[in-house]
Enzyme design. Structure first.
Site, PDB file in Angstrom:
ATOM      1  N   LYS A 165      48.565  41.112  37.224  1.00 28.84           N
ATOM      2  CA  LYS A 165      48.147  39.721  36.966  1.00 28.84           C
ATOM      3  C   LYS A 165      46.623  39.623  36.990  1.00 28.84           C
ATOM      4  O   LYS A 165      46.010  38.940  36.170  1.00 28.84           O
ATOM      5  CB  LYS A 165      48.779  38.797  38.013  1.00 28.84           C
ATOM      6  CG  LYS A 165      48.397  37.320  37.901  1.00 28.84           C
ATOM      7  CD  LYS A 165      49.096  36.622  36.749  1.00 28.84           C
ATOM      8  CE  LYS A 165      48.575  35.226  36.413  1.00 28.84           C
ATOM      9  NZ  LYS A 165      48.788  34.203  37.364  1.00 28.84           N
ATOM     10  N   ASN A 176      46.119  33.318  42.191  1.00 30.67           N
ATOM     11  CA  ASN A 176      45.409  34.310  41.384  1.00 30.67           C
ATOM     12  C   ASN A 176      44.474  35.130  42.267  1.00 30.67           C
ATOM     13  O   ASN A 176      44.036  34.659  43.311  1.00 30.67           O
ATOM     14  CB  ASN A 176      44.521  33.600  40.347  1.00 30.67           C
ATOM     15  CG  ASN A 176      45.293  33.132  39.124  1.00 30.67           C
ATOM     16  OD1 ASN A 176      46.378  33.634  38.812  1.00 30.67           O
ATOM     17  ND2 ASN A 176      44.730  32.162  38.425  1.00 30.67           N
ATOM     18  N   ALA A 181      50.564  24.738  34.237  1.00 31.03           N
ATOM     19  CA  ALA A 181      50.491  23.318  34.599  1.00 31.03           C
ATOM     20  C   ALA A 181      49.038  22.864  34.637  1.00 31.03           C
ATOM     21  O   ALA A 181      48.137  23.673  34.874  1.00 31.03           O
ATOM     22  CB  ALA A 181      51.126  23.089  35.968  1.00 31.03           C
TER      23      ALA A 181
END
Ligand code: PAF
Length: 311
Positions: A186, A104, A130
């Site tokens: 993102k 990220n 996850a």
């Protein structure tokens, strides 16, 4: 083919598990936590969740020289640790080794190249979910797309190779010639979700159900989108606020990574997410008061773990 995975958080272990199912691939994990490495070596890695229950036994060490040069390195550490982790991974790097970051935030490609030299790094994003449950146990919370790109925009051999490997392992994977657009797309999702979950301690899906978080999210995302536009970044979607809302819904049950860090009283990626927006905006004289506020509050949370008043 030898693939090393640096960083054994939820994402590193998930990719290690998924790739370890493919024949002909040697997966080598580099940890910086001797106790965890020993636990995984002794008892194996347990995976539960959407891909079923599995026990796999990946090779793992805390000593990079025990691994030696590999064909590809996948860097999965938290973004504040990228530079150090890349430096430590030097023994894994051969003449042709590429280093893929799926982390990220902004600045990871640059940190890898600073540590290992120009041309080493390529990047991407993953919306795989996850969570770490114990030292050697993770929950695979959800399948998601993984997109890979090169800083040059070219579809290189190493990008093709990793796409093939991911697909063989059952990972939905594609290529983009617009890596900056992918990373900013993102980033804006993380800008809208992560700090808000860390501050409110709620699941992603709840953020859009409360008027307060919905409104802060909208302002933070609009600020970041304005910076992206000023930088000439081509986002992968047209309506950032709606997109972030739809990611909240699609990942409704997720505990976002920044909230996971806060709950474990760890350093977060706030500097590489909302902090990156604030820094880029400052260069362009674009005001980002909401991102500055989120940055300040999450940094205070990180700095005050020992001062916390518990009810
Ligand atoms: O950081 C995370 O947790 C994820 O990138 C996302 C998309 C916010 C989903 O939880």
């Amino acid at each position: 083919m030898r693939i090393s995975i640096v960083g054994t958080g939820a994402m590193g272990l998930l990719f290690a598990y998924l790739l370890s199912k493919s024949e002909g691939l040697e997966i080598l994990l580099l940890d910086n936590h001797p106790e965890r490495a020993e636990k995984i070596r002794r008892d194996g890695l347990l995976v539960e969740g959407v891909s079923g229950e599995h026990l796999v036994r990946p090779r793992i060490t805390v000593k990079p020289e025990e691994i030696g040069p590999t064909d590809l390195v996948i860097l999965c550490v938290k973004s504040p640790d990228t530079y150090e982790a890349a430096l430590n991974a030097k023994p894994l790097i051969g003449a042709e080794t590429g280093v893929l970051t799926l982390q990220n935030g902004l600045g990871n490609l640059e940190s890898i190249e600073e540590a290992l030299g120009r041309g080493r790094a390529f990047g991407g994003t993953t919306s795989m979910g996850a969570t770490v449950l114990a030292l050697n146990r993770i929950r695979h919370a959800g399948w998601g797309e993984t997109i890979i790109g090169e800083p040059s925009g070219e579809r290189t051999e190493r990008a093709e190779a990793i796409l093939d490997l991911f697909r063989l392992a059952g990972i939905e994977a594609s290529f983009t010639d617009n890596l900056p657009g992918l990373l900013w797309s993102k980033l804006i999702i993380n800008v809208g979700i992560n700090a808000l979950t860390a501050l409110t301690r709620i699941h992603n899906g709840r953020l859009v159900e409360h008027a307060g978080t919905r409104s802060v999210m909208k302002s933070a995302v609009e600020e970041a989108a304005r910076v992206a536009e000023a930088l000439g970044i081509r986002l992968l979607y047209d309506h950032p606020v709606e997109k972030v809302g739809s990611v909240c819904e699609a990942t409704a049950g997720n505990i976002a990574s920044m909230l996971q860090d806060i709950l474990k009283e760890k350093r977060t990626e706030i500097e590489q997410i909302n902090g990156a927006v604030v820094r880029e905006a400052a260069k362009l004289a674009i005001p980002t008061p909401v991102n500055e506020t989120l940055l300040g509050l999450v940094k205070t949370l990180e700095e005050s773990y020992t001062e916390r008043i518990r009810g």
